[in-house]
Design an enzyme around this catalytic site. Sequence first.
Site, PDB file in Angstrom:
ATOM      1  N   CYS A   1      80.191  28.175  64.981  1.00  0.00           N
ATOM      2  CA  CYS A   1      81.124  27.092  64.729  1.00  0.00           C
ATOM      3  C   CYS A   1      81.830  27.289  63.384  1.00  0.00           C
ATOM      4  CB  CYS A   1      80.461  25.718  64.697  1.00  0.00           C
ATOM      5  SG  CYS A   1      79.471  25.322  66.110  1.00  0.00           S
TER       6      CYS A   1
ATOM      7  N   LYS B   1      80.362  35.190  65.910  1.00  0.00           N
ATOM      8  CA  LYS B   1      80.219  36.262  64.928  1.00  0.00           C
ATOM      9  C   LYS B   1      78.991  36.102  64.050  1.00  0.00           C
ATOM     10  CE  LYS B   1      81.414  39.961  62.802  1.00  0.00           C
ATOM     11  NZ  LYS B   1      81.215  41.205  63.507  1.00  0.00           N
TER      12      LYS B   1
HETATM   13  C1  AGP Z   1      76.916  42.650  67.134  1.00  0.00           C
HETATM   14  O1  AGP Z   1      78.093  43.149  67.632  1.00  0.00           O
HETATM   15  C2  AGP Z   1      76.769  41.192  67.301  1.00  0.00           C
HETATM   16  N1  AGP Z   1      77.833  40.475  66.757  1.00  0.00           N
HETATM   17  C3  AGP Z   1      75.414  40.654  66.872  1.00  0.00           C
HETATM   18  O2  AGP Z   1      74.413  41.333  67.587  1.00  0.00           O
HETATM   19  C4  AGP Z   1      75.125  40.778  65.376  1.00  0.00           C
HETATM   20  O3  AGP Z   1      74.890  42.102  65.033  1.00  0.00           O
HETATM   21  C5  AGP Z   1      73.875  39.944  65.049  1.00  0.00           C
HETATM   22  O4  AGP Z   1      74.150  38.608  65.366  1.00  0.00           O
HETATM   23  C6  AGP Z   1      73.481  40.075  63.582  1.00  0.00           C
HETATM   24  O5  AGP Z   1      74.495  39.579  62.764  1.00  0.00           O
HETATM   25  P1  AGP Z   1      74.472  39.877  61.183  1.00  0.00           P
HETATM   26  O6  AGP Z   1      74.573  41.349  60.985  1.00  0.00           O
HETATM   27  O7  AGP Z   1      75.656  39.128  60.673  1.00  0.00           O
HETATM   28  O8  AGP Z   1      73.175  39.316  60.664  1.00  0.00           O
END
Ligand code: AGP
Length: 612
Positions: free
Chosen positions: A2, A607
């Site tokens: 969000c 994200k």
């Molecule tokens: C990867 O493409 C995803 N967006 C997701 O697996 C991400 O790597 C995971 O949520 C970890 O995020 P971070 O590196 O911001 O901690």
Amino acid sequence: MCGIVGYIGPRDCVPIILEGLRRLEYRGYDSAGIALVKGGRIQVHKKAGKVAALAESVRINGNGLSGGLGMGHTRWATHGEPTDVNAHPHFDAASEIAIVHIGIIENYRAIKTALVRDGHTFVSATDTEVLAHLIGETYKTAGDLTTAVRLALARVEGTYGLVVLSSREPDKLVAARKGSPLIIGVGEGENFVASDAAAIVEHTRHVVYLEDGEVAEVTRDKVRTMTIEDVEVEKLVHEVTLELSQIERGGYEHFMLKEIHEQPETICNAMRGRLLVEEGDVKLGGLQNVLGKLLSARRIVITACGTSWHAALVGKYMLEQIARVPTDVEYASEFRYRNPIINIDDVVLLVSQSGETADTLAALREAKSKGATVLGIVNVVGSTIARESDGGVYIHAGPEIGVASTKAFTSQLTVLALVTLLLARARGMPREKGRLLAQELASLPQKVEGILTRDEQIKRIAEEFGDHKNFLYLGRGANFPVALEGALKLKEISYIHAEGYPAAEMKHGPIALIDEQMPVVVIVPKDAIHEKVLSNIQEVKARRGRIIAVANDDDTEIDQLAEFVIRVPRTYGFFGPIINVIPLQLLAYYIAVARGTNVDQPRNLAKSVTVE
Ligand code: AGP
């Protein structure tokens, strides 16, 4: 998870909030809403779908909606489907208080039951509406909005980044944080609230980071910060260096493709001023204060989620094989609840692009509570994991907007390689060996540049396989995590089921999946286990699997075995993943484009995962 934007000042907040939400859309994009105080009452517009749908609804039905006090929200649903009713903002019972919220109110059912007993009725399925009603109820005795928010939050369990406004006090916004990131943007005669700087950087570079348990009362000219218990808190104002151009697509069709093509530069940035090629050594300012702990560490535990966890797996190969440091890798979401055995002479490395992932942040706090030294390898400057670590390294990949992580992954690997070389040299690796590794690292950006020119070939392969339902990715050693990463990229953005496996593990089960309908992507560099991987490819070929190989330029055997060969330059074995993943990123991207999915904002994803 969000995105929130709030504004108070002399300008019309509607375009400011809508543009801010559009910039935060990568954080959640299944519904959106905006609320303003105008003419003594709160006006709200909410819409399922993207921010563009909300903007269109405001344009058509807004009746010239405008005003100097407002807030907005773009959502990633946790409680209640993405509908107009469940979109934020939510009202209290009297419709005099509105709230936008990121996070989860874990005890909302108990609070709701008590409020229903007192005659409250609810229109949405969300936990957030319950909090709005609780604040409204508390307001009756508290007498002012800031106090009502503080007292209500004292009864709440869970996580939140939230903003509240009231038609009875049209001169302030009240913001609060526990678990979900929130910043205050400090302007001239105006102020902002946002989930991250990308939403407000075109208006101000001066930001205040709210910490857990803090509440901020934001008026046009003042920001007053206190704890939930009403203890005043002095806050530092930080300068953010983010440029608007960094958060624009720059002529690419998607942020993901732009970020894939930024990697020669971002890998360079990760090494800039840190890699000392002539000395064959590394200098990392962010680790200076903890170098003693790092060098005397009994073991290193790397913990992370998703793509960052795949980077951690490659880091284990590097740290153990090159620096001979015992290294364990843990899923952060498991680590935090496993009561892990952590000793004070352990070093725990947290790898996170956003620096806000709830599970990784909780793993940091778990390790810290057990006395370990906690270090962050993070992209977002000023993020919570960076602020709460004992030291760390920024990967300098710049803002990563595409939900599917690409450039952050190769920059995480580059920084893990730098940490490895730093430890290896400090633990006695000869200067000459260090120089060879340093030269190899320094050559990577150019090698990646070369692979990016093979775009068209990969696009043609993608078009060949766009309608397949399953994929298998195979790799050995440090390329096993690359197989996992390739499979994750494809799953995330094309919605095709894909699995990554250690190539030798295939014959213990997954081989049953292989027939002429199964594309099998194999990472097969010319390293010490090249022959072993060729045998695994033979096993696939024997069952008529369709082989796409990522192989080195000088591999003459692979043409006989693979239907498609994507050539990549050779490099030092443990640095290979930085190169070998690039064709897999492009393959996933072009398959997704061929299938017409929303590459930058794939369904059901966000994200930064700031809830459990
Ligand atoms: C990867 O493409 C995803 N967006 C997701 O697996 C991400 O790597 C995971 O949520 C970890 O995020 P971070 O590196 O911001 O901690």
